[in-house]
Design a protein around this motif. Sequence first.
Motif, PDB file in Angstrom:
ATOM      1  N   PHE A   1       0.842  -1.201   0.000  1.00 47.49           N
ATOM      2  CA  PHE A   1       0.000   0.000   0.000  1.00 47.49           C
ATOM      3  C   PHE A   1       0.878   1.251   0.000  1.00 47.49           C
ATOM      4  O   PHE A   1       0.691   2.152  -0.828  1.00 47.49           O
ATOM      5  CB  PHE A   1      -0.924  -0.001   1.226  1.00 47.49           C
ATOM      6  CG  PHE A   1      -1.814   1.206   1.304  1.00 47.49           C
ATOM      7  CD1 PHE A   1      -3.093   1.181   0.778  1.00 47.49           C
ATOM      8  CD2 PHE A   1      -1.371   2.378   1.902  1.00 47.49           C
ATOM      9  CE1 PHE A   1      -3.921   2.297   0.844  1.00 47.49           C
ATOM     10  CE2 PHE A   1      -2.186   3.499   1.973  1.00 47.49           C
ATOM     11  CZ  PHE A   1      -3.455   3.461   1.447  1.00 47.49           C
ATOM     12  N   LYS A   2       1.846   1.308   0.916  1.00 50.51           N
ATOM     13  CA  LYS A   2       2.695   2.498   1.052  1.00 50.51           C
ATOM     14  C   LYS A   2       3.547   2.733  -0.194  1.00 50.51           C
ATOM     15  O   LYS A   2       3.680   3.869  -0.657  1.00 50.51           O
ATOM     16  CB  LYS A   2       3.590   2.367   2.282  1.00 50.51           C
ATOM     17  CG  LYS A   2       2.839   2.501   3.586  1.00 50.51           C
ATOM     18  CD  LYS A   2       3.761   2.287   4.772  1.00 50.51           C
ATOM     19  CE  LYS A   2       2.964   2.273   6.069  1.00 50.51           C
ATOM     20  NZ  LYS A   2       3.799   1.902   7.221  1.00 50.51           N
TER      21      LYS A   2
ATOM     22  N   ASN B   1      -3.836  -4.329  -2.316  1.00 48.55           N
ATOM     23  CA  ASN B   1      -3.241  -3.239  -1.559  1.00 48.55           C
ATOM     24  C   ASN B   1      -2.455  -2.283  -2.447  1.00 48.55           C
ATOM     25  O   ASN B   1      -2.414  -1.082  -2.182  1.00 48.55           O
ATOM     26  CB  ASN B   1      -2.383  -3.796  -0.420  1.00 48.55           C
ATOM     27  CG  ASN B   1      -3.251  -4.242   0.733  1.00 48.55           C
ATOM     28  OD1 ASN B   1      -3.646  -3.434   1.564  1.00 48.55           O
ATOM     29  ND2 ASN B   1      -3.611  -5.515   0.757  1.00 48.55           N
TER      30      ASN B   1
ATOM     31  N   VAL C   1      -4.854   4.339  -5.713  1.00 50.62           N
ATOM     32  CA  VAL C   1      -6.119   5.080  -5.796  1.00 50.62           C
ATOM     33  C   VAL C   1      -6.220   6.080  -4.643  1.00 50.62           C
ATOM     34  O   VAL C   1      -6.702   7.202  -4.820  1.00 50.62           O
ATOM     35  CB  VAL C   1      -7.319   4.104  -5.827  1.00 50.62           C
ATOM     36  CG1 VAL C   1      -8.633   4.843  -5.669  1.00 50.62           C
ATOM     37  CG2 VAL C   1      -7.301   3.305  -7.130  1.00 50.62           C
ATOM     38  N   SER C   2      -5.743   5.704  -3.462  1.00 49.20           N
ATOM     39  CA  SER C   2      -5.756   6.620  -2.305  1.00 49.20           C
ATOM     40  C   SER C   2      -4.917   7.865  -2.561  1.00 49.20           C
ATOM     41  O   SER C   2      -5.183   8.924  -2.001  1.00 49.20           O
ATOM     42  CB  SER C   2      -5.244   5.900  -1.052  1.00 49.20           C
ATOM     43  OG  SER C   2      -6.126   4.855  -0.699  1.00 49.20           O
ATOM     44  N   ALA C   3      -3.902   7.737  -3.405  1.00 42.73           N
ATOM     45  CA  ALA C   3      -3.056   8.876  -3.762  1.00 42.73           C
ATOM     46  C   ALA C   3      -3.558   9.568  -5.028  1.00 42.73           C
ATOM     47  O   ALA C   3      -2.858  10.410  -5.591  1.00 42.73           O
ATOM     48  CB  ALA C   3      -1.614   8.404  -3.964  1.00 42.73           C
ATOM     49  N   HIS C   4      -4.756   9.200  -5.484  1.00 41.70           N
ATOM     50  CA  HIS C   4      -5.351   9.742  -6.710  1.00 41.70           C
ATOM     51  C   HIS C   4      -4.488   9.427  -7.931  1.00 41.70           C
ATOM     52  O   HIS C   4      -4.410  10.216  -8.874  1.00 41.70           O
ATOM     53  CB  HIS C   4      -5.617  11.247  -6.593  1.00 41.70           C
ATOM     54  CG  HIS C   4      -6.448  11.598  -5.411  1.00 41.70           C
ATOM     55  ND1 HIS C   4      -7.794  11.309  -5.335  1.00 41.70           N
ATOM     56  CD2 HIS C   4      -6.119  12.167  -4.221  1.00 41.70           C
ATOM     57  CE1 HIS C   4      -8.263  11.699  -4.163  1.00 41.70           C
ATOM     58  NE2 HIS C   4      -7.268  12.215  -3.466  1.00 41.70           N
TER      59      HIS C   4
ATOM     60  N   PHE D   1       1.233   3.963  -2.932  1.00 41.82           N
ATOM     61  CA  PHE D   1       0.771   5.316  -2.613  1.00 41.82           C
ATOM     62  C   PHE D   1       1.843   6.335  -2.990  1.00 41.82           C
ATOM     63  O   PHE D   1       1.570   7.313  -3.696  1.00 41.82           O
ATOM     64  CB  PHE D   1       0.428   5.417  -1.122  1.00 41.82           C
ATOM     65  CG  PHE D   1      -0.097   6.762  -0.716  1.00 41.82           C
ATOM     66  CD1 PHE D   1      -1.464   7.015  -0.740  1.00 41.82           C
ATOM     67  CD2 PHE D   1       0.765   7.785  -0.326  1.00 41.82           C
ATOM     68  CE1 PHE D   1      -1.958   8.263  -0.374  1.00 41.82           C
ATOM     69  CE2 PHE D   1       0.285   9.033   0.038  1.00 41.82           C
ATOM     70  CZ  PHE D   1      -1.083   9.272   0.011  1.00 41.82           C
TER      71      PHE D   1
ATOM     72  N   ARG E   1       1.705   8.958  -6.059  1.00 39.31           N
ATOM     73  CA  ARG E   1       1.772  10.376  -5.719  1.00 39.31           C
ATOM     74  C   ARG E   1       2.850  11.078  -6.559  1.00 39.31           C
ATOM     75  O   ARG E   1       2.716  12.241  -6.923  1.00 39.31           O
ATOM     76  CB  ARG E   1       2.068  10.540  -4.227  1.00 39.31           C
ATOM     77  CG  ARG E   1       1.956  11.980  -3.756  1.00 39.31           C
ATOM     78  CD  ARG E   1       2.297  12.140  -2.318  1.00 39.31           C
ATOM     79  NE  ARG E   1       3.654  11.626  -2.131  1.00 39.31           N
ATOM     80  CZ  ARG E   1       4.146  11.243  -0.964  1.00 39.31           C
ATOM     81  NH1 ARG E   1       3.401  11.269   0.105  1.00 39.31           N
ATOM     82  NH2 ARG E   1       5.377  10.799  -0.876  1.00 39.31           N
TER      83      ARG E   1
ATOM     84  N   THR F   1      -5.176  -0.190  -4.122  1.00 37.40           N
ATOM     85  CA  THR F   1      -5.795   0.682  -3.112  1.00 37.40           C
ATOM     86  C   THR F   1      -4.863   1.832  -2.748  1.00 37.40           C
ATOM     87  O   THR F   1      -5.303   2.982  -2.613  1.00 37.40           O
ATOM     88  CB  THR F   1      -6.181  -0.130  -1.865  1.00 37.40           C
ATOM     89  OG1 THR F   1      -7.040  -1.203  -2.260  1.00 37.40           O
ATOM     90  CG2 THR F   1      -6.897   0.738  -0.845  1.00 37.40           C
ATOM     91  N   GLY F   2      -3.577   1.543  -2.589  1.00 37.19           N
ATOM     92  CA  GLY F   2      -2.615   2.603  -2.280  1.00 37.19           C
ATOM     93  C   GLY F   2      -2.549   3.638  -3.382  1.00 37.19           C
ATOM     94  O   GLY F   2      -2.538   4.845  -3.121  1.00 37.19           O
TER      95      GLY F   2
END
Length: 181
Positions: A131-132, A155, A161-164, A135, A139, A158-159
């Motif tokens: 994930f990290k 993961n 997508v969480s960072a767009h 992310f 980013r 998800t990581g």
Amino acid sequence: MGTNERRLFISCLNGLNFHQRMALDESQLPFDKYGAGMTDTIAHLVGRYAANRIDIAAATIRYHECIDYLERHGNAAVVFPEDPRYPWRLYEMSDPPYRLMVLGVLPSAEQVPITIVGTRDASKSAESAAFKLAFEAARDGLWIVSGFARGIDLNAHTGAVSAHGRTMAILGCGLEDSWAS
């Protein structure tokens, strides 16, 4: 049957590698008029063993499943090796995929993807690391490429997508019959 329809049909033939599919494609054989008399012609192009394993009825069913999928999903496309959207890195493989089913967009040649893959039964710390990593990479503008299963793949997506960020899932099957869990 037009060029892309013929190529899609060739991609649905079982048991052929990339080079055999390319030989059939270049031959321009009219597969929509396939008959028993064409077996020898096909065998000349792909070898007797491969030609005898071809199941035209099964390929026809698979072809129609692909067509149905493409009609139901307006942003789906089929990408063949001559298409500029076909990822050039795939040519480095000994047996690259003859067909890519795409839902959405592919990164351009200038956009840098990184691949994050791993086990479905990952530890919590491995899932957190995936994930990290995704992310931070997303980013920074990198595309994240992974499978589409639980564990590390999930993961990583998800990581990102969480960072767009942008992600791409690589499936071991066509979009029309996803099996990953």
